[in-house]
Design an enzyme around this catalytic site. Sequence first.
Site, PDB file in Angstrom:
ATOM      1  CG  HIS A  91      61.173  46.726  62.112  1.00 31.05           C
ATOM      2  ND1 HIS A  91      60.997  45.562  62.831  1.00 31.05           N
ATOM      3  CD2 HIS A  91      59.926  47.142  61.775  1.00 31.05           C
ATOM      4  CE1 HIS A  91      59.706  45.298  62.938  1.00 31.05           C
ATOM      5  NE2 HIS A  91      59.039  46.246  62.298  1.00 31.05           N
ATOM      6  CB  SER A  92      59.858  45.830  58.128  1.00 34.08           C
ATOM      7  OG  SER A  92      58.866  45.388  57.249  1.00 34.08           O
TER       8      SER A  92
END
Length: 262
Positions: free
Chosen positions: A100-101
Amino acid sequence: MTGVTDESWFPPCRPASAPAPTLDAKAIQLFCLPHAGAGASAYRDWPASLAPGIEAIPVQLPGRESRHREPARLSAAELITELSGPLARRAGPDFALFGHSMGALLCYELAHVLSDLGKPPRHVFVSGLGGPHLPFAGPLLHEKTDDDLIAAVADLEGTSSEVLAQPELVELLLPLLRADLTVWETYVPRRSSALRVPVPITALGGRRDPGVSLERLSAWESLTSADFRLEVFDGGHFYHHDAPDGVAAVIRKTLLDSTLVQ
């Protein structure tokens, strides 16, 4: 580095009293890389929610939680160089990556390196990040003042207001967050002829993410020479906190259904 073993990268993220999830004999491994400022515990609920068919393995990066005495790294290249060996040794014959990210960027680079080593992942899930080959959009957060950085973090709604209101917690969080943002914001994309990975990619994101438009999220399609899927959820940058069952369902369907046709 002294004291760092392969196991340091993959710590158990459950209370000592909690039993390990029961796994199928041929469970697919899913290595989970955290977002900026976070540690492996960001995925503490995933092993139980994805078992028995999938073994979720949270990854612990330097500078956080069980590795808090180590300095956080400031470049994606350094992190990938350090992590790729332990991950290649820990990975079995059937594994995938989720990030994520900032973690999505690391997954993409790991997919390149592991493929070059002859050990490509079955699938890469990239979440909450636009294609890293795109021109950088927005201000450089790692260069902001502490107050402005705290405000930017609050806007993403991933850190509780209670935490941000405690100066001692903010003092611990900010250096790590600034280091991780430096990893992302100073990343140098690969040359155009080497962008694509020979691995299927699923991009996931929140419809209301203030920093990642659906157009930028969709740009991941140009980074794979295999299949691509886009999954959009209601929510913002941390949509997966609000829809954990939906995200788990996408992962299970993608990995377990694809097993049936191989």
